[in-house]
Design an enzyme around this catalytic site. Structure first.
Site, PDB file in Angstrom:
ATOM      1  N   CYS A 146       0.832  -1.208   0.000  1.00  0.00           N
ATOM      2  CA  CYS A 146       0.000   0.000   0.000  1.00  0.00           C
ATOM      3  C   CYS A 146       0.862   1.252   0.000  1.00  0.00           C
ATOM      4  O   CYS A 146       1.293   1.735   1.047  1.00  0.00           O
ATOM      5  CB  CYS A 146      -0.934  -0.012   1.210  1.00  0.00           C
ATOM      6  SG  CYS A 146      -2.007   1.425   1.232  1.00  0.00           S
ATOM      7  N   CYS A 149      -0.580   4.141   1.944  1.00  0.00           N
ATOM      8  CA  CYS A 149      -0.458   4.070   3.413  1.00  0.00           C
ATOM      9  C   CYS A 149       0.984   4.335   3.847  1.00  0.00           C
ATOM     10  O   CYS A 149       1.223   4.965   4.866  1.00  0.00           O
ATOM     11  CB  CYS A 149      -0.842   2.690   3.940  1.00  0.00           C
ATOM     12  SG  CYS A 149      -2.205   1.911   3.103  1.00  0.00           S
ATOM     13  N   ASP A 150       1.954   3.781   3.103  1.00  0.00           N
ATOM     14  CA  ASP A 150       3.329   3.739   3.610  1.00  0.00           C
ATOM     15  C   ASP A 150       4.304   4.655   2.880  1.00  0.00           C
ATOM     16  O   ASP A 150       5.411   4.893   3.368  1.00  0.00           O
ATOM     17  CB  ASP A 150       3.876   2.298   3.504  1.00  0.00           C
ATOM     18  CG  ASP A 150       3.036   1.310   4.315  1.00  0.00           C
ATOM     19  OD1 ASP A 150       2.459   1.734   5.326  1.00  0.00           O
ATOM     20  OD2 ASP A 150       2.964   0.125   3.930  1.00  0.00           O
TER      21      ASP A 150
END
Ligand code: FAD
Ligand code: NDP
Length: 322
Positions: A146, A149-150
């Site tokens: 992701c 997200c990261d």
């Protein structure tokens, strides 16, 4: 805590656009739905896949776009507004062989099951991994599924990064990562992107993104603490290339979250729940499915929401006769 022995009219499993749309319709039909929204079910936060994305620009009603997490917050608030009871728990097992259906919560399998007259399964899908050599060692230390997200984490800043895949996720993630990485390799096993035209064009025009066509990853390497390179093979020429990268992001599609229902409902070869065409009916009467767990073709927030509406209406009509 859960009320033992109570038979709920409708239990909804899952909390993406399909589950919450089903909840709004079921609640407004006075079916007093109970939702199990999951606790990091399949590694994804309650709210589903949209919690892992930035801007959603194709969901009607938001002409300026809306962030994925904000949209899922709206879905949840709307479910609550009409009286849906939401439990932040994952359903790990079910017994669909008799009614009322029985459902067990993860970590509480020895406690009495939750009972339901009907069930709407809206458990969605989860990002796939490749299980490359080194992946386990460097998972979340350079490897992620992701980017949204990261990608902003310090380890990825100003580093060369790689994205694997050729669909909308890969296109979106590669574009997103240009904000952080020094250069983005987009590794795809063919020489044309599957992504929608507008997103593919955006990627191919971006000078920071270098497509690596006809290539598959073979191995991830690192310094034992974090990822430092990715070995890829050109499937046409057989050439092997070692790319120096500080981050690797998988965007190779999804697996339906249907494991708790295996052997009890008809599924296709990839584990997608089979629904009767034009409806949300599954192979078991009283069990309905909506969203990505039964849809490998469209897989969009709006189609998931639409099928969640269908499932609630199907459940409502079915309950009237039972
Ligand atoms: P999901 O969103 O997959 O949610 C289901 C959730 O239910 C799970 O995530 C989990 O929290 C929960 N759950 C799972 N199993 C259990 C269980 N056993 N018990 C309890 N809870 C459980 N679509 C668009 O239309 N526009 C976009 O811009 C867009 N961007 C995207 C970006 C990314 C990075 C990704 C991955 C997808 C994107 N999509 C987009 C696709 C869209 O997110 C999905 O089609 C949609 O979210 C599917 O909804 P769903 O309700 O079927 O389930
Ligand atoms: P897709 O299934 O569309 O694409 C997966 C990609 O990964 C394909 O290009 C596929 O290659 C490649 N792939 C699959 N398995 C492997 C493997 N083992 N090794 C190497 N490559 C592999 O998944 P997405 O997650 O991209 O999209 C899912 C859905 O979500 C789609 O409907 C999409 O439209 C939607 N979405 C929409 C967005 C938006 O509109 N903003 C953003 C993100 C997703 P090949 O092409 O050769 O099959």
């Amino acid at each position: 805590m859960h009320e033992n022995n109570k038979i709920h009219k409708v239990v909804i499993i899952g909390s993406g656009p399909a589950g919450h749309t089903a909840a709004v319709y079921a609640a407004r039909a006075d079916l007093m739905p109970v939702m199990f929204e999951g606790f990091m079910a399949g590694g994804v936060a309650a709210g589903g896949q949209l919690t892992t994305t930035t801007e959603v620009e194709n969901y009607p009603g938001f002409p300026e776009g809306i962030s994925g997490p904000e949209l899922t917050d709206h879905f949840r608030a709307q479910s609550l507004r009409f009286g849906t009871v939401i439990h932040t728990e994952t359903i790990s097992q079910v017994d669909l062989s008799k009614r009322p259906f029985q459902l067990w919560r993860e970590g509480m399998e020895n406690e009495p099951p939750v009972l339901a007259s009907s069930i709407i399964i809206a458990t969605g899908a989860t990002a796939k991994r490749l299980n490359l050599p080194g992946e386990e060692t460097y998972w979340q230390n350079g490897i992620s599924a992701c980017a949204v997200c990261d990608g902003a984490l310090p380890i990825y800043r100003n580093a060369p990064l790689a994205v694997i895949g050729g669909g909308d996720s890969a296109a979106e993630e590669a574009t997103f990562l240009t904000k952080f990485g020094s250069r983005i390799f987009l590794i795809h096993r063919r020489d044309t992107l599957r992504a929608s035209r507008i997103m593919a064009e955006r990627v191919l025009k971006n000078p920071k993104i270098e497509p690596v066509w006809n290539s598959v990853p073979l191995e991830t390497k690192g310094d034992t603490k974090k990822l430092t390179s990715l070995v890829v093979k050109n499937v046409q020429t057989g050439d092997i290339r070692e790319l120096t990268v500080g981050g690797l992001f998988y965007a190779i599609g999804h697996k339906p979250n249907s494991d708790p229902f295996k052997g009890q409902l008809e599924m296709d070869a990839d584990g997608y729940i089979v629904t009767k065409p034009g409806s949300s009916f599954t192979s078991v009467e009283g069990v309905f499915a909506a969203g990505d767990v039964q849809d490998k073709r469209y897989r969009q927030a709006i189609t998931a929401a639409g099928s969640g509406c269908m499932a609630a209406l199907d459940a409502e009509r079915w309950l009237e006769g039972h």
